[in-house]
Scaffold this motif. Structure first.
Motif, short mmCIF file in Angstrom:
data_model
loop_
_atom_site.label_atom_id
_atom_site.label_comp_id
_atom_site.label_asym_id
_atom_site.label_seq_id
_atom_site.Cartn_x
_atom_site.Cartn_y
_atom_site.Cartn_z
N ALA A 133 0.81 -1.21 0.00
CA ALA A 133 0.00 0.00 0.00
C ALA A 133 0.85 1.27 0.00
O ALA A 133 0.36 2.35 -0.34
CB ALA A 133 -0.93 0.01 1.21
N THR A 134 2.12 1.16 0.37
CA THR A 134 2.98 2.33 0.47
C THR A 134 4.06 2.37 -0.61
O THR A 134 4.73 3.38 -0.77
CB THR A 134 3.67 2.36 1.85
OG1 THR A 134 4.36 1.12 2.07
CG2 THR A 134 2.63 2.55 2.95
N ASP A 135 4.22 1.29 -1.36
CA ASP A 135 5.20 1.22 -2.44
C ASP A 135 4.47 1.13 -3.76
O ASP A 135 3.76 0.16 -4.04
CB ASP A 135 6.11 0.00 -2.27
CG ASP A 135 7.32 0.03 -3.19
OD1 ASP A 135 7.21 0.61 -4.30
OD2 ASP A 135 8.37 -0.54 -2.83
N VAL A 136 4.62 2.16 -4.60
CA VAL A 136 3.86 2.23 -5.85
C VAL A 136 4.14 1.05 -6.77
O VAL A 136 3.31 0.67 -7.59
CB VAL A 136 4.16 3.56 -6.57
CG1 VAL A 136 5.59 3.58 -7.08
CG2 VAL A 136 3.18 3.79 -7.72
N ARG A 137 5.30 0.43 -6.61
CA ARG A 137 5.65 -0.72 -7.47
C ARG A 137 4.71 -1.90 -7.24
O ARG A 137 4.52 -2.73 -8.13
CB ARG A 137 7.10 -1.15 -7.21
CG ARG A 137 8.15 -0.12 -7.61
CD ARG A 137 9.53 -0.59 -7.18
NE ARG A 137 9.60 -0.79 -5.72
CZ ARG A 137 10.67 -1.29 -5.10
NH1 ARG A 137 11.73 -1.66 -5.80
NH2 ARG A 137 10.67 -1.43 -3.78
N TYR A 138 4.15 -1.99 -6.04
CA TYR A 138 3.29 -3.12 -5.71
C TYR A 138 1.79 -2.78 -5.77
O TYR A 138 0.96 -3.60 -5.39
CB TYR A 138 3.62 -3.63 -4.30
CG TYR A 138 5.03 -4.14 -4.18
CD1 TYR A 138 5.43 -5.33 -4.78
CD2 TYR A 138 5.99 -3.42 -3.47
CE1 TYR A 138 6.73 -5.80 -4.68
CE2 TYR A 138 7.30 -3.88 -3.36
CZ TYR A 138 7.66 -5.06 -3.96
OH TYR A 138 8.96 -5.51 -3.86
N LYS A 139 1.47 -1.57 -6.26
CA LYS A 139 0.07 -1.18 -6.36
C LYS A 139 -0.76 -2.15 -7.20
O LYS A 139 -1.90 -2.48 -6.83
CB LYS A 139 -0.04 0.24 -6.94
CG LYS A 139 0.14 1.33 -5.92
CD LYS A 139 -1.02 1.36 -4.92
CE LYS A 139 -0.84 2.49 -3.93
NZ LYS A 139 -1.92 2.48 -2.91
N PRO A 140 -0.26 -2.61 -8.35
CA PRO A 140 -1.06 -3.58 -9.12
C PRO A 140 -1.39 -4.84 -8.34
O PRO A 140 -2.48 -5.40 -8.50
CB PRO A 140 -0.16 -3.88 -10.33
CG PRO A 140 0.68 -2.66 -10.50
CD PRO A 140 0.95 -2.20 -9.10
N VAL A 141 -0.46 -5.29 -7.49
CA VAL A 141 -0.70 -6.49 -6.68
C VAL A 141 -1.78 -6.20 -5.65
O VAL A 141 -2.72 -7.00 -5.46
CB VAL A 141 0.59 -6.95 -5.98
CG1 VAL A 141 0.32 -8.16 -5.10
CG2 VAL A 141 1.68 -7.27 -7.00
N GLU A 142 -1.67 -5.06 -4.98
CA GLU A 142 -2.68 -4.67 -3.99
C GLU A 142 -4.05 -4.56 -4.64
O GLU A 142 -5.05 -5.08 -4.12
CB GLU A 142 -2.31 -3.33 -3.35
CG GLU A 142 -3.36 -2.85 -2.35
CD GLU A 142 -3.23 -1.37 -2.03
OE1 GLU A 142 -3.73 -0.96 -0.98
OE2 GLU A 142 -2.66 -0.62 -2.85
N HIS A 143 -4.11 -3.92 -5.79
CA HIS A 143 -5.38 -3.73 -6.47
C HIS A 143 -5.95 -5.04 -6.98
O HIS A 143 -7.17 -5.22 -7.03
CB HIS A 143 -5.22 -2.73 -7.62
CG HIS A 143 -5.06 -1.32 -7.14
ND1 HIS A 143 -5.01 -0.23 -7.99
CD2 HIS A 143 -4.93 -0.82 -5.88
CE1 HIS A 143 -4.87 0.87 -7.28
NE2 HIS A 143 -4.83 0.54 -6.00
#
Length: 268
Positions: A133-143
């Motif tokens: 949630a705090t690292d933009v690189r992992y946003k697709p995974v979170e979403h």
């Protein structure tokens, strides 16, 4: 389609013709954070309703093609264009919107639930301090994860209307088993009680959960990969914003990739 319409509706709420990168998922961005979970929930339901009005003929075509006998002797429709020409000629132009009332309930409930749960989960994820949630690189995974859960919740909430919609679209004018939405509700209940409204739920969850997750995940991914193409700098917000064309492009690509990923399960 829903992601595209959602972005458009949310930007209307802000009276702008561009959207902060991106309006999907919780963010602490000053412009983006003014939108509440209820804003997204309402926009999701409305976008679902508008999308259904436009795309219902294609939904009718998809179901008719899936249900027809697949041998050449009994096969009535040979393709999408031939089907779209045949149905209005034989059953009238209104037949392309057959089952539209139940489909609208499906789309509105699904839009409300999927976007509402998705936004609530991304907000919970951020405040819980999850790394994605705090690292933009992992946003697709979170979403993707939040989208899967949102899709499952929305499917359970709207599935009875999905069942009725499919039954009503499948019938031809010469063989009407259901004359209206209320008639279909009554006959399904008599046929198998409450459980009749949820027949086929598990394979549907297996398809729709990942599909919704992929839609949100791919949208986030394409927003990042195509950032230089789909965004511009907004002087008022002093931040990057996605253009309307950018949102259309990312939403369209996300929808195609998500549908191709799970389509075999959609035929069950």
């Amino acid at each position: 389609t829903k992601l595209i319409l959602l972005d458009s509706l949310l930007q209307e709420n802000r009276c702008k013709f561009s959207l902060t990168m991106s309006l999907v998922g919780f963010s602490t961005n000053s412009g983006r954070s003014q939108l509440t979970t209820m804003d997204h929930t309402f926009a999701g339901g409305l976008s679902g309703a508008l999308g259904r009005v436009v795309l219902q003929p294609l939904d009718v075509a998809k179901i008719r093609l899936q249900l027809q006998v697949e041998n050449q002797i009994g096969r009535k429709y040979n393709g999408l264009l031939q089907l779209l020409a045949t149905i209005p000629r034989e059953e009238g132009i209104r037949s392309l919107w057959k089952g539209h009332v139940s489909a609208q309930y499906l789309s509105i409930i699904y839009g409300f639930a999927s976007f509402g749960v998705f936004e609530a989960l991304t907000k919970f994820s951020y405040h819980s301090g999850f790394f994605w949630a705090t690292d933009v690189r992992y946003k697709p995974v979170e979403h993707f994860v939040c989208g899967c859960l949102g899709g499952c919740a929305a499917t359970v909430a709207s599935f009875p209307f999905d069942m009725i919609r499919t039954r009503m679209i499948a019938q031809s004018d010469g063989q009407l088993a259901y004359t209206s939405l209320l008639d279909a509700v009554s006959k399904l209940k008599a046929e198998g009680g409450f459980r009749a409204y949820y027949r086929g739920l598990l394979p549907t969850l297996a398809a729709i959960g990942p599909q919704t997750g992929f839609q949100f995940g791919f949208y986030s991914l394409f927003s990042q990969v195509l950032e230089t193409i789909v965004t511009k700098h907004d002087e008022n917000l002093d931040d990057k914003v996605m253009t309307i064309i950018g949102s259309l492009s990312c939403g369209g690509l996300a929808g195609i990739c998500a549908k191709l990923s799970v389509y075999p399960l959609d035929t069950l």
